[in-house]
Design an enzyme around this catalytic site. Structure first.
Site, PDB file in Angstrom:
ATOM      1  N   GLY A 176       0.837  -1.209   0.000  1.00 20.97           N
ATOM      2  CA  GLY A 176       0.000   0.000   0.000  1.00 20.97           C
ATOM      3  C   GLY A 176       0.863   1.248   0.000  1.00 20.97           C
ATOM      4  O   GLY A 176       1.933   1.266   0.604  1.00 20.97           O
ATOM      5  N   ASP A 188       0.945   1.905   8.937  1.00 20.83           N
ATOM      6  CA  ASP A 188       0.521   1.102  10.097  1.00 20.83           C
ATOM      7  C   ASP A 188       1.549   1.069  11.227  1.00 20.83           C
ATOM      8  O   ASP A 188       1.207   0.699  12.343  1.00 20.83           O
ATOM      9  CB  ASP A 188       0.248  -0.348   9.663  1.00 20.83           C
ATOM     10  CG  ASP A 188      -0.746  -0.453   8.531  1.00 20.83           C
ATOM     11  OD1 ASP A 188      -1.593   0.444   8.411  1.00 20.83           O
ATOM     12  OD2 ASP A 188      -0.661  -1.427   7.758  1.00 20.83           O
ATOM     13  N   LEU A 199      -8.074   7.670   3.161  1.00 21.36           N
ATOM     14  CA  LEU A 199      -7.674   9.077   3.347  1.00 21.36           C
ATOM     15  C   LEU A 199      -6.374   9.146   4.136  1.00 21.36           C
ATOM     16  O   LEU A 199      -5.568  10.068   3.968  1.00 21.36           O
ATOM     17  CB  LEU A 199      -8.759   9.843   4.112  1.00 21.36           C
ATOM     18  CG  LEU A 199     -10.040  10.137   3.336  1.00 21.36           C
ATOM     19  CD1 LEU A 199     -11.128  10.616   4.277  1.00 21.36           C
ATOM     20  CD2 LEU A 199      -9.758  11.179   2.262  1.00 21.36           C
TER      21      LEU A 199
HETATM   22  O1  F6P Z   1      -0.922  -1.521   5.143  1.00 20.61           O
HETATM   23  C1  F6P Z   1      -1.534  -0.319   4.794  1.00 20.61           C
HETATM   24  C2  F6P Z   1      -3.018  -0.466   4.708  1.00 20.61           C
HETATM   25  O2  F6P Z   1      -3.580   0.786   4.412  1.00 20.61           O
HETATM   26  C3  F6P Z   1      -3.670  -1.074   5.954  1.00 20.61           C
HETATM   27  O3  F6P Z   1      -3.812  -0.145   6.993  1.00 20.61           O
HETATM   28  C4  F6P Z   1      -4.980  -1.571   5.387  1.00 20.61           C
HETATM   29  O4  F6P Z   1      -5.492  -2.644   6.131  1.00 20.61           O
HETATM   30  C5  F6P Z   1      -4.581  -2.018   4.004  1.00 20.61           C
HETATM   31  O5  F6P Z   1      -3.385  -1.353   3.668  1.00 20.61           O
HETATM   32  C6  F6P Z   1      -5.635  -1.715   2.961  1.00 20.61           C
HETATM   33  O6  F6P Z   1      -5.243  -2.242   1.744  1.00 20.61           O
HETATM   34  P1  F6P Z   1      -6.016  -1.955   0.383  1.00 20.61           P
HETATM   35  O7  F6P Z   1      -5.438  -0.697  -0.185  1.00 20.61           O
HETATM   36  O8  F6P Z   1      -5.722  -3.141  -0.446  1.00 20.61           O
HETATM   37  O9  F6P Z   1      -7.470  -1.776   0.694  1.00 20.61           O
END
Ligand code: F6P
Length: 369
Positions: A15, A149, A294
């Site tokens: 991410g 995170d 966001l």
């Molecule tokens: O690891 C970063 C993060 O934003 C987490 O906080 C969240 O659970 C995940 O990635 C969401 O991933 P995606 O963008 O695939 O919805």
């Protein structure tokens, strides 16, 4: 003595997080000063696997000109993916099924063919686990710790976390006035996967009255009791921060989508569940707000920008001094280097005996336990 470096590649995986572009820029500028050529791989490793998708090339030359003016920008100029794990790559079969294949050898072959001597891999636990596997197969690799995170081990913090906390705190601040005006319970769901760092830090900073984090399974009755005790003191509104991975004592984590080949399960939905339960338990109007992606956007804070620049230059410094198979880490007040092996596949949870937790408890914040 490590072989001399002439060319390196940089990639961003998982991410996105504010600060990625600042790492790219600083690594490129530091590498150019050594006289190295720098290449950027598009969308994780997809630029190597699917060059035909990229009119500009799946792997692009990164010059000083190409990285000018990007340090303050969110996102990544290289693109990223959290679906392209080369060790478990999803292969779509003619019968419609999906199988996993290991495509990591293709990466090593590409580096050998193009005479690229080393990789700077910027990512979270998934990307750094991949980086460690590539290192074990013989690739020269340095990792840079990224994630909003903050759940990576062996580093005080990851870049992206401070920006996410700052934004979540601002949102909680804004919700105070509407909660108070309407005498409501406002529930704010924040990202963080299986760790409660964002919820804890933003919850304390934003003055939340209850915080639910994955590290402390919660009892919703205890949170309702906290709200009731505030009512008794004439405080007719409450702010509750819930981490997306929060775990009820009786029940399951809330999933927005189940895991599939090449992609882990997606958390989400707990905020609405908590709001509904609190409404029925307290009789008060409750609303849920999901901050979601966001938290991954926007310009990095000065802290994250500086951390990113320190990490990017340190990654180049590590390669120049012959280091390999390490991750740059923040060991305040300096950066240091830790083996990728010690980070791969591990998660840093909130320590329940840490002073931040003590702070929250001493401020009377409920964790529903
Ligand atoms: O690891 C970063 C993060 O934003 C987490 O906080 C969240 O659970 C995940 O990635 C969401 O991933 P995606 O963008 O695939 O919805």
């Amino acid at each position: 003595m490590a072989e001399r470096i002439r060319r390196i590649a940089v990639c961003t995986g998982g991410g996105d997080a504010p600060g990625l572009n600042a790492v790219i820029r600083s690594a490129v500028i530091a590498a150019l000063r050594h006289g190295w050529e720098v290449y950027g791989i598009r969308d994780g490793f997809n630029g190597i696997f699917f060059p035909e998708r990229y009119p500009e090339g799946g792997v692009i030359r990164l010059t000083e000109q190409r990285v000018r003016g990007i340090a303050h920008l969110g996102g990544t100029i290289l693109g990223t993916t959290n679906k392209g794990n080369p060790l478990h790559f999803p292969l779509h079969m003619p019968d419609g099924s999906v199988q996993e294949v290991d495509r990591s050898d293709e990466i090593l072959q590409y580096f050998a063919r193009q005479e690229i001597d080393a990789l700077i891999s910027i990512g979270g636990d998934g990307s750094l686990t991949i980086a460690n596997a590539l290192h074990k197969k013989g690739l020269r690799v340095v990792g840079v710790p990224k994630t909003i995170d903050n759940d990576l081990d062996k580093t005080y913090t990851t870049f992206g976390f401070d920006t996410a906390v700052a934004f979540a705190t601002e949102c909680i601040d804004r919700l105070h006035s509407t909660a108070e005006s309407h005498q409501r319970v406002m529930v704010v769901e924040v990202m963080g996967r299986y760790a409660g760092w964002i919820a804890l830090h933003a919850g304390i900073a934003g003055g939340a009255h209850a915080i639910m984090i994955p590290e402390i399974p919660y009892d919703i009755d205890k949170v309702a009791a906290k709200i009731a005790s505030r009512e008794g003191m004439g405080r007719h509104y409450s702010l509750v921060v819930v981490a997306e991975g929060a775990l009820p004592k009786k029940g399951q984590r809330s999933l927005a989508a189940a895991a599939e080949v090449g992609h882990s399960e997606r958390l989400g939905g707990i905020g609405e569940q908590v709001a509904q339960s609190l409404q029925s338990l307290t009789g008060k109007d409750a609303r849920a707000v999901v901050l979601g992606h966001l938290l991954r956007g926007g310009s990095p804070t000065a802290f994250d920008r500086l951390a990113a620049m320190r990490f990017g230059t340190a990654a180049v410094r590590a390669l120049a001094s012959g280091k390999n198979g390490v991750m740059v880490a923040l060991a305040i007040p300096n950066v240091n280097f830790v083996p990728l092996e010690s980070v791969a596949g591990r998660m840093k949870a909130v320590p329940l005996d840490g002073d931040t937790m003590h702070t929250a408890r001493e401020l009377g914040i409920s964790f529903g336990d």
